[in-house]
Write an enzyme that holds these catalytic residues in place. Sequence first.
Site, PDB file in Angstrom:
ATOM      1  N   ASP A 212     -58.577 -74.212 -34.025  1.00 35.11           N
ATOM      2  CA  ASP A 212     -57.326 -73.587 -34.766  1.00 35.11           C
ATOM      3  C   ASP A 212     -56.055 -73.671 -33.645  1.00 35.11           C
ATOM      4  OD1 ASP A 212     -55.859 -72.061 -36.883  1.00 35.11           O
ATOM      5  OD2 ASP A 212     -55.981 -70.780 -35.251  1.00 35.11           O
ATOM      6  N   GLU A 248     -56.698 -79.169 -34.432  1.00 30.73           N
ATOM      7  CA  GLU A 248     -55.640 -78.742 -35.192  1.00 30.73           C
ATOM      8  C   GLU A 248     -54.191 -78.714 -34.580  1.00 30.73           C
ATOM      9  OE1 GLU A 248     -53.243 -75.781 -38.268  1.00 30.73           O
ATOM     10  OE2 GLU A 248     -54.111 -75.158 -36.236  1.00 30.73           O
TER      11      GLU A 248
HETATM   12  C1  5J7 Z   1     -48.631 -73.295 -36.029  1.00 28.67           C
HETATM   13  C2  5J7 Z   1     -47.856 -74.505 -35.666  1.00 28.67           C
HETATM   14  O1  5J7 Z   1     -47.971 -74.908 -34.528  1.00 28.67           O
HETATM   15  C3  5J7 Z   1     -47.239 -75.070 -36.747  1.00 28.67           C
HETATM   16  O2  5J7 Z   1     -46.715 -76.246 -36.480  1.00 28.67           O
HETATM   17  C4  5J7 Z   1     -47.278 -74.518 -38.309  1.00 28.67           C
HETATM   18  O3  5J7 Z   1     -46.984 -75.301 -39.143  1.00 28.67           O
HETATM   19  C5  5J7 Z   1     -48.197 -73.365 -38.358  1.00 28.67           C
HETATM   20  C6  5J7 Z   1     -48.712 -72.630 -37.371  1.00 28.67           C
HETATM   21  C7  5J7 Z   1     -49.262 -71.461 -37.441  1.00 28.67           C
HETATM   22  O4  5J7 Z   1     -50.525 -71.453 -37.139  1.00 28.67           O
HETATM   23  C8  5J7 Z   1     -51.399 -70.374 -37.203  1.00 28.67           C
HETATM   24  C9  5J7 Z   1     -52.632 -70.221 -36.574  1.00 28.67           C
HETATM   25  C10 5J7 Z   1     -53.356 -69.153 -36.679  1.00 28.67           C
HETATM   26  O5  5J7 Z   1     -54.717 -68.926 -36.288  1.00 28.67           O
HETATM   27  C11 5J7 Z   1     -52.677 -67.714 -37.289  1.00 28.67           C
HETATM   28  C12 5J7 Z   1     -51.658 -67.691 -37.744  1.00 28.67           C
HETATM   29  O6  5J7 Z   1     -50.951 -66.788 -38.294  1.00 28.67           O
HETATM   30  C13 5J7 Z   1     -50.869 -69.111 -37.435  1.00 28.67           C
HETATM   31  C14 5J7 Z   1     -49.455 -69.196 -37.977  1.00 28.67           C
HETATM   32  O7  5J7 Z   1     -48.767 -68.043 -38.548  1.00 28.67           O
HETATM   33  C15 5J7 Z   1     -48.700 -70.463 -37.881  1.00 28.67           C
HETATM   34  O8  5J7 Z   1     -47.493 -70.587 -38.410  1.00 28.67           O
HETATM   35  C16 5J7 Z   1     -46.899 -69.895 -39.607  1.00 28.67           C
HETATM   36  O9  5J7 Z   1     -46.496 -70.867 -40.591  1.00 28.67           O
HETATM   37  C17 5J7 Z   1     -45.424 -71.632 -40.239  1.00 28.67           C
HETATM   38  C18 5J7 Z   1     -45.339 -72.800 -41.378  1.00 28.67           C
HETATM   39  C19 5J7 Z   1     -44.168 -71.044 -39.876  1.00 28.67           C
HETATM   40  O10 5J7 Z   1     -43.340 -71.694 -39.454  1.00 28.67           O
HETATM   41  C20 5J7 Z   1     -44.394 -69.920 -38.927  1.00 28.67           C
HETATM   42  O11 5J7 Z   1     -43.424 -69.204 -38.622  1.00 28.67           O
HETATM   43  C21 5J7 Z   1     -45.732 -69.094 -39.304  1.00 28.67           C
HETATM   44  O12 5J7 Z   1     -45.245 -68.385 -40.497  1.00 28.67           O
HETATM   45  C22 5J7 Z   1     -45.696 -66.842 -40.338  1.00 28.67           C
HETATM   46  O13 5J7 Z   1     -46.722 -66.819 -41.120  1.00 28.67           O
HETATM   47  C23 5J7 Z   1     -44.568 -65.999 -40.792  1.00 28.67           C
HETATM   48  O14 5J7 Z   1     -43.693 -66.082 -39.707  1.00 28.67           O
HETATM   49  C24 5J7 Z   1     -45.210 -64.475 -40.489  1.00 28.67           C
HETATM   50  O15 5J7 Z   1     -44.136 -63.677 -41.178  1.00 28.67           O
HETATM   51  C25 5J7 Z   1     -46.425 -64.363 -41.486  1.00 28.67           C
HETATM   52  O16 5J7 Z   1     -46.789 -63.292 -41.306  1.00 28.67           O
HETATM   53  C26 5J7 Z   1     -47.303 -65.371 -41.103  1.00 28.67           C
HETATM   54  C27 5J7 Z   1     -48.670 -65.553 -41.984  1.00 28.67           C
HETATM   55  O17 5J7 Z   1     -49.665 -66.288 -41.396  1.00 28.67           O
HETATM   56  C28 5J7 Z   1     -49.883 -67.676 -41.757  1.00 28.67           C
HETATM   57  O18 5J7 Z   1     -48.840 -68.309 -42.541  1.00 28.67           O
HETATM   58  C29 5J7 Z   1     -50.768 -68.386 -41.048  1.00 28.67           C
HETATM   59  C30 5J7 Z   1     -50.710 -69.784 -41.072  1.00 28.67           C
HETATM   60  C31 5J7 Z   1     -51.565 -70.657 -40.592  1.00 28.67           C
HETATM   61  C32 5J7 Z   1     -51.602 -72.043 -40.174  1.00 28.67           C
HETATM   62  C33 5J7 Z   1     -52.462 -72.808 -39.652  1.00 28.67           C
HETATM   63  O19 5J7 Z   1     -52.116 -73.961 -39.440  1.00 28.67           O
HETATM   64  C34 5J7 Z   1     -53.901 -72.261 -39.486  1.00 28.67           C
HETATM   65  O20 5J7 Z   1     -54.792 -73.054 -38.971  1.00 28.67           O
HETATM   66  C35 5J7 Z   1     -54.094 -70.951 -39.686  1.00 28.67           C
HETATM   67  C36 5J7 Z   1     -52.992 -70.072 -40.176  1.00 28.67           C
END
Ligand code: 5J7
Length: 512
Positions: A212, A248
């Site tokens: 991740d 990822e």
């Molecule tokens: C990382 C990146 O490099 C990227 O290009 C992307 O599109 C997303 C992410 C990303 O990865 C995560 C990995 C984790 O283990 C835990 C995480 O919480 C994240 C994560 O948050 C994350 O980015 C979110 O989604 C993107 C589209 C937004 O641009 C980011 O700002 C972020 O959004 C945040 O999401 C909000 O700002 C915040 O308020 C909210 O609480 C949070 C909720 O968590 C997620 O949406 C988790 C997404 C996630 C994505 C993954 O790819 C993943 O493998 C696991 C979780």
Amino acid sequence: MQVLLLLVAVGLCWGQYTPNTVPGRTSLVHLFEWRWADIALECERYLAPNGFGGVQVSPPNENIVVTNPNRPWWERYQPVSYRICTRSGNEDEFRDMVTRCNNVGVRIYVDAVVNHMCSAAGGTGTHSTCGSYFNAGNRDFPAVPYSGWDFNDGKCQTASGDIENYGDIYQVRDCRLVSLLDLALEKDYVRSTVAAYMNHLIDIGVAGFRIDAAKHMWPGDIRAFLDKLNDLNTQWFSAGTKPFIYQEVIDLGGEPITGSEYFGNGRVTEFKYGAKLGTVIRKWNGEKMAYLKNWGEGWGFVPSDRALVFVDNHDNQRGHGAGGSSILTFWDARLYKMAVGFMLAHPYGVTRVMSSFRWPRYFVDGQDVNDWVGPPSNDDGSIKPVTINEDTTCGNDWVCEHRWRQIRNMVIFRNVVDGEPFSNWWDNGSNQVAFGRGNKGFIIFNNDDWSLNVTLQTGLPAGTYCDVISGQKEDGSCTAAEVRVAADGMASFLISNKDEDAFIAIHADAKL
Ligand code: 5J7
Ligand code: CA
């Protein structure tokens, strides 16, 4: 001696790129948020009999319990410890799942969340899935243990301590991703602790890992903990087998960090694949299926032998994240089945099928305000079991795309044509296309707004074949459409644009 050294060298890298599936099984399925007990049953009753190679499971390690919002799916991406103890089950249940799945030849791949721990705003106490104490403000995770020294707070140069600019590779690796406490993976202690967690899982019998947030770790730091990993458990794998690694890395272009930086460690997730395929099948931006003739590297994707591909994943199926609104999901079932069918028929990459839960999708200004909603659960927060209906579909709001006839039969198609070349491409210059896989399989799509009626070279031996999309071969006959291949390999196809499914597929194992 030189030959021996070469074999050893080949052996050292080999396992990282191959999924360690049993011969003849090629696809993975992500059973997102499933309980270990349900996965064990699914391996035995469905995945093994239908030729699935393995299962990507949700993170098995202890995570923070988030109650505002109420138990979102993303709480599992906020670790508190490496104890195997989540809403999916405890370590005994995890071990039972791995053993039973391996015993029927279905592999388990763990989603490894090792870039960070929980959010800096995660508070303190024992509100974690196993009751382990933590104090996010003090960077204290005694159940690991990690303390302040093990995080990147000193290294990150931004004012907020969070990633502010994806154009700065130092921020992306050394600052906090949306305030998640960022581990100092240059430290040997942190590398060894991560490796010990992964080795615990390897010894239980897992076949590999999804890494991740790999973009947020230095490739060399990933390499360092991978170098500390054990070979796979010889109860199920031959001696010297390395875990399958897929990282990822969300690389849609436009950022300085690219997927290719990570090739030395294993495969990478190719996010362009689902984003582009969605655009083509939706016919957005003037795209058409005829352009898929050079699908793969020809579209600027990473080399096939470095790619892990999927139509949608647990993140981008929610309408945000990589790919945005072009991503096809179970919500657009007719187009989705075509996309998954195309992916599974095409030789590019290692393929992963998504298996989702339904949530109350609700758009406000084009954004799904319920994109956070976690898995089907009871009032006490426990995840609901996956029930199986009379007609083999799933209940309790589990979508089970992998059980849809069209998708399940294309997983079998991919196994049957494994190793056969991409062949006999045909298109009408628009959205009617067809291709074969050597002399083992053939598939044809009609995504135009009019009927398809053509006679094409299939490359297949003469005979009558069952279409595995409208039905399949059962007890020596076809349950739905049949395709007759003539002695010269030619066959006629008719697909109305009004048909339930706008594609037909035939393969060697579906010949009468
Ligand atoms: C990382 C990146 O490099 C990227 O290009 C992307 O599109 C997303 C992410 C990303 O990865 C995560 C990995 C984790 O283990 C835990 C995480 O919480 C994240 C994560 O948050 C994350 O980015 C979110 O989604 C993107 C589209 C937004 O641009 C980011 O700002 C972020 O959004 C945040 O999401 C909000 O700002 C915040 O308020 C909210 O609480 C949070 C909720 O968590 C997620 O949406 C988790 C997404 C996630 C994505 C993954 O790819 C993943 O493998 C696991 C979780
Ligand atoms: Ca980092």
